[in-house]
Design a protein around this motif. Structure first.
Motif, PDB file in Angstrom:
ATOM      1  N   THR A 151     127.029 119.732 -55.383  1.00 37.92           N
ATOM      2  CA  THR A 151     126.296 120.626 -56.265  1.00 37.92           C
ATOM      3  C   THR A 151     126.406 122.031 -55.704  1.00 37.92           C
ATOM      4  OG1 THR A 151     124.247 120.818 -57.552  1.00 37.92           O
ATOM      5  CG2 THR A 151     124.007 120.482 -55.177  1.00 37.92           C
ATOM      6  N   PRO A 152     126.440 123.041 -56.565  1.00 38.53           N
ATOM      7  CA  PRO A 152     126.498 124.422 -56.080  1.00 38.53           C
ATOM      8  C   PRO A 152     125.242 124.772 -55.280  1.00 38.53           C
ATOM      9  CG  PRO A 152     126.992 124.329 -58.426  1.00 38.53           C
ATOM     10  CD  PRO A 152     126.500 122.967 -58.032  1.00 38.53           C
ATOM     11  N   VAL A 153     125.410 125.635 -54.286  1.00 39.92           N
ATOM     12  CA  VAL A 153     124.266 126.126 -53.513  1.00 39.92           C
ATOM     13  C   VAL A 153     123.849 127.460 -54.129  1.00 39.92           C
ATOM     14  CG1 VAL A 153     123.442 126.895 -51.266  1.00 39.92           C
ATOM     15  CG2 VAL A 153     125.096 125.015 -51.405  1.00 39.92           C
ATOM     16  N   PRO A 154     122.675 127.507 -54.754  1.00 40.74           N
ATOM     17  CA  PRO A 154     122.209 128.780 -55.307  1.00 40.74           C
ATOM     18  C   PRO A 154     121.945 129.768 -54.172  1.00 40.74           C
ATOM     19  CG  PRO A 154     120.929 126.925 -56.158  1.00 40.74           C
ATOM     20  CD  PRO A 154     121.755 126.413 -55.027  1.00 40.74           C
ATOM     21  N   GLN A 201     112.208 118.545 -47.918  1.00 41.21           N
ATOM     22  CA  GLN A 201     111.143 119.473 -47.541  1.00 41.21           C
ATOM     23  C   GLN A 201     111.648 120.915 -47.558  1.00 41.21           C
ATOM     24  OE1 GLN A 201     109.548 118.191 -43.771  1.00 41.21           O
ATOM     25  NE2 GLN A 201     108.986 116.191 -44.566  1.00 41.21           N
ATOM     26  N   TYR A 202     112.862 121.139 -47.083  1.00 39.39           N
ATOM     27  CA  TYR A 202     113.427 122.487 -47.053  1.00 39.39           C
ATOM     28  C   TYR A 202     113.849 122.971 -48.441  1.00 39.39           C
ATOM     29  CZ  TYR A 202     113.787 123.126 -41.977  1.00 39.39           C
ATOM     30  OH  TYR A 202     113.508 123.297 -40.643  1.00 39.39           O
ATOM     31  N   ALA A 203     114.519 122.125 -49.213  1.00 34.74           N
ATOM     32  CA  ALA A 203     115.105 122.565 -50.481  1.00 34.74           C
ATOM     33  C   ALA A 203     114.950 121.490 -51.558  1.00 34.74           C
ATOM     34  CB  ALA A 203     116.570 122.924 -50.278  1.00 34.74           C
ATOM     35  N   PRO A 204     113.739 121.295 -52.072  1.00 32.59           N
ATOM     36  CA  PRO A 204     113.527 120.264 -53.093  1.00 32.59           C
ATOM     37  C   PRO A 204     114.272 120.550 -54.396  1.00 32.59           C
ATOM     38  CG  PRO A 204     111.554 121.603 -52.824  1.00 32.59           C
ATOM     39  CD  PRO A 204     112.507 121.991 -51.717  1.00 32.59           C
ATOM     40  N   GLU A 205     114.692 121.791 -54.593  1.00 31.69           N
ATOM     41  CA  GLU A 205     115.455 122.136 -55.788  1.00 31.69           C
ATOM     42  C   GLU A 205     116.887 121.588 -55.718  1.00 31.69           C
ATOM     43  OE1 GLU A 205     112.672 125.514 -54.622  1.00 31.69           O
ATOM     44  OE2 GLU A 205     114.203 124.326 -53.625  1.00 31.69           O
ATOM     45  N   VAL A 206     117.348 121.276 -54.484  1.00 32.62           N
ATOM     46  CA  VAL A 206     118.733 120.861 -54.254  1.00 32.62           C
ATOM     47  C   VAL A 206     118.821 119.390 -53.861  1.00 32.62           C
ATOM     48  CG1 VAL A 206     120.800 121.282 -52.844  1.00 32.62           C
ATOM     49  CG2 VAL A 206     119.375 123.209 -53.589  1.00 32.62           C
ATOM     50  N   PHE A 207     117.836 118.882 -53.129  1.00 26.68           N
ATOM     51  CA  PHE A 207     117.868 117.521 -52.585  1.00 26.68           C
ATOM     52  C   PHE A 207     116.715 116.679 -53.124  1.00 26.68           C
ATOM     53  CE2 PHE A 207     119.380 120.426 -49.191  1.00 26.68           C
ATOM     54  CZ  PHE A 207     120.700 120.002 -49.109  1.00 26.68           C
ATOM     55  N   GLU A 208     116.941 115.361 -53.180  1.00 28.85           N
ATOM     56  CA  GLU A 208     115.891 114.435 -53.599  1.00 28.85           C
ATOM     57  C   GLU A 208     116.142 113.076 -52.962  1.00 28.85           C
ATOM     58  OE1 GLU A 208     114.507 112.308 -57.729  1.00 28.85           O
ATOM     59  OE2 GLU A 208     115.077 114.418 -57.813  1.00 28.85           O
ATOM     60  N   LEU A 209     115.058 112.406 -52.567  1.00 28.39           N
ATOM     61  CA  LEU A 209     115.159 111.032 -52.083  1.00 28.39           C
ATOM     62  C   LEU A 209     115.118 110.101 -53.286  1.00 28.39           C
ATOM     63  CD1 LEU A 209     112.762 111.000 -48.992  1.00 28.39           C
ATOM     64  CD2 LEU A 209     115.252 110.994 -48.986  1.00 28.39           C
ATOM     65  N   ASP A 210     116.013 109.130 -53.305  1.00 28.41           N
ATOM     66  CA  ASP A 210     116.045 108.162 -54.391  1.00 28.41           C
ATOM     67  C   ASP A 210     115.252 106.919 -53.974  1.00 28.41           C
ATOM     68  OD1 ASP A 210     116.686 107.214 -56.898  1.00 28.41           O
ATOM     69  OD2 ASP A 210     118.690 106.532 -56.341  1.00 28.41           O
ATOM     70  N   THR A 212     128.469 135.115 -49.087  1.00 25.74           N
ATOM     71  CA  THR A 212     128.752 135.835 -50.324  1.00 25.74           C
ATOM     72  C   THR A 212     129.760 135.079 -51.183  1.00 25.74           C
ATOM     73  OG1 THR A 212     130.490 137.137 -49.279  1.00 25.74           O
ATOM     74  CG2 THR A 212     128.259 138.068 -49.265  1.00 25.74           C
ATOM     75  N   GLN A 213     130.223 133.939 -50.742  1.00 24.31           N
ATOM     76  CA  GLN A 213     131.184 133.137 -51.485  1.00 24.31           C
ATOM     77  C   GLN A 213     130.471 131.956 -52.116  1.00 24.31           C
ATOM     78  OE1 GLN A 213     134.420 132.027 -48.934  1.00 24.31           O
ATOM     79  NE2 GLN A 213     134.658 134.069 -48.126  1.00 24.31           N
ATOM     80  N   ASP A 214     131.132 131.354 -53.124  1.00 19.41           N
ATOM     81  CA  ASP A 214     130.559 130.173 -53.753  1.00 19.41           C
ATOM     82  C   ASP A 214     130.586 129.005 -52.772  1.00 19.41           C
ATOM     83  OD1 ASP A 214     130.061 131.455 -56.162  1.00 19.41           O
ATOM     84  OD2 ASP A 214     132.012 130.914 -56.997  1.00 19.41           O
ATOM     85  N   LEU A 215     129.442 128.374 -52.613  1.00 20.79           N
ATOM     86  CA  LEU A 215     129.313 127.236 -51.707  1.00 20.79           C
ATOM     87  C   LEU A 215     128.807 126.032 -52.489  1.00 20.79           C
ATOM     88  CD1 LEU A 215     127.548 128.972 -48.681  1.00 20.79           C
ATOM     89  CD2 LEU A 215     129.969 128.465 -48.920  1.00 20.79           C
ATOM     90  N   GLU A 216     129.158 124.845 -51.981  1.00 18.38           N
ATOM     91  CA  GLU A 216     128.646 123.602 -52.547  1.00 18.38           C
ATOM     92  C   GLU A 216     128.161 122.733 -51.402  1.00 18.38           C
ATOM     93  OE1 GLU A 216     131.935 121.924 -54.684  1.00 18.38           O
ATOM     94  OE2 GLU A 216     133.074 121.508 -52.870  1.00 18.38           O
ATOM     95  N   VAL A 217     127.291 121.790 -51.725  1.00 20.44           N
ATOM     96  CA  VAL A 217     126.728 120.909 -50.709  1.00 20.44           C
ATOM     97  C   VAL A 217     126.842 119.470 -51.187  1.00 20.44           C
ATOM     98  CG1 VAL A 217     124.369 121.157 -51.631  1.00 20.44           C
ATOM     99  CG2 VAL A 217     124.696 120.470 -49.246  1.00 20.44           C
ATOM    100  N   TRP A 218     127.057 118.576 -50.230  1.00 20.97           N
ATOM    101  CA  TRP A 218     127.067 117.143 -50.520  1.00 20.97           C
ATOM    102  C   TRP A 218     126.455 116.412 -49.334  1.00 20.97           C
ATOM    103  CZ3 TRP A 218     130.179 113.437 -47.925  1.00 20.97           C
ATOM    104  CH2 TRP A 218     131.107 113.950 -47.010  1.00 20.97           C
ATOM    105  N   ILE A 269     124.585 116.294 -43.978  1.00 18.24           N
ATOM    106  CA  ILE A 269     124.622 117.334 -45.005  1.00 18.24           C
ATOM    107  C   ILE A 269     125.795 118.262 -44.724  1.00 18.24           C
ATOM    108  CG2 ILE A 269     123.380 119.257 -46.058  1.00 18.24           C
ATOM    109  CD1 ILE A 269     120.781 117.770 -45.286  1.00 18.24           C
ATOM    110  N   HIS A 270     126.638 118.419 -45.727  1.00 21.31           N
ATOM    111  CA  HIS A 270     127.860 119.215 -45.597  1.00 21.31           C
ATOM    112  C   HIS A 270     127.849 120.359 -46.606  1.00 21.31           C
ATOM    113  CE1 HIS A 270     129.777 115.989 -43.175  1.00 21.31           C
ATOM    114  NE2 HIS A 270     129.002 115.212 -43.911  1.00 21.31           N
TER     115      HIS A 270
END
Length: 103
Positions: A64-67, A33-42, A13-19, A86-87
């Motif tokens: 980036t924020p985790v929706p 595969q799990y979250a293409p909206e958040v992650f991308e291969l360059d 319920t708190q604001d989270l971010e991922v890197w 992934i953190h």
């Protein structure tokens, strides 16, 4: 299993971010595969997070924020990542709640 069962405290319920730590990334693409909206291969074969407006964030340690609707997908990405790179942390105090350094 729900996020609430997995989450320490009330992190869902708190604001989270991922890197992503690209030094540990194996380029398997499981996160994409799990979250293409958040992650991308360059083109370098490594995973990166994306901004809310779909921009690839390539700076070291970029977050980036985790929706909230994607929280479970991001958590699953962190759990399944073979590189343990992934953190997910709380924005308020920078405590990692999912990932290799989670308490």
């Amino acid at each position: 299993m729900t996020v609430q069962q997995d989450a320490p405290g009330d992190s869902d319920t708190q604001d989270l971010e991922v890197w992503i730590d690209q030094d540990l990334c194996t380029g398997d693409g499981i996160c994409v595969q799990y979250a293409p909206e958040v992650f991308e291969l360059d083109i370098d074969g490594l995973a990166y997070v994306k901004s809310a407006d779909d921009e690839l964030l390539q700076d070291k340690g970029a977050t980036t924020p985790v929706p909230l609707p994607l929280l479970q997908d991001v958590v699953d990405s962190a759990k399944e990542c073979p590189g343990d790179c992934i953190h997910v942390r709380r924005v308020a105090d920078s405590v990692e709640v999912f990932g290799p350094d989670a308490e």
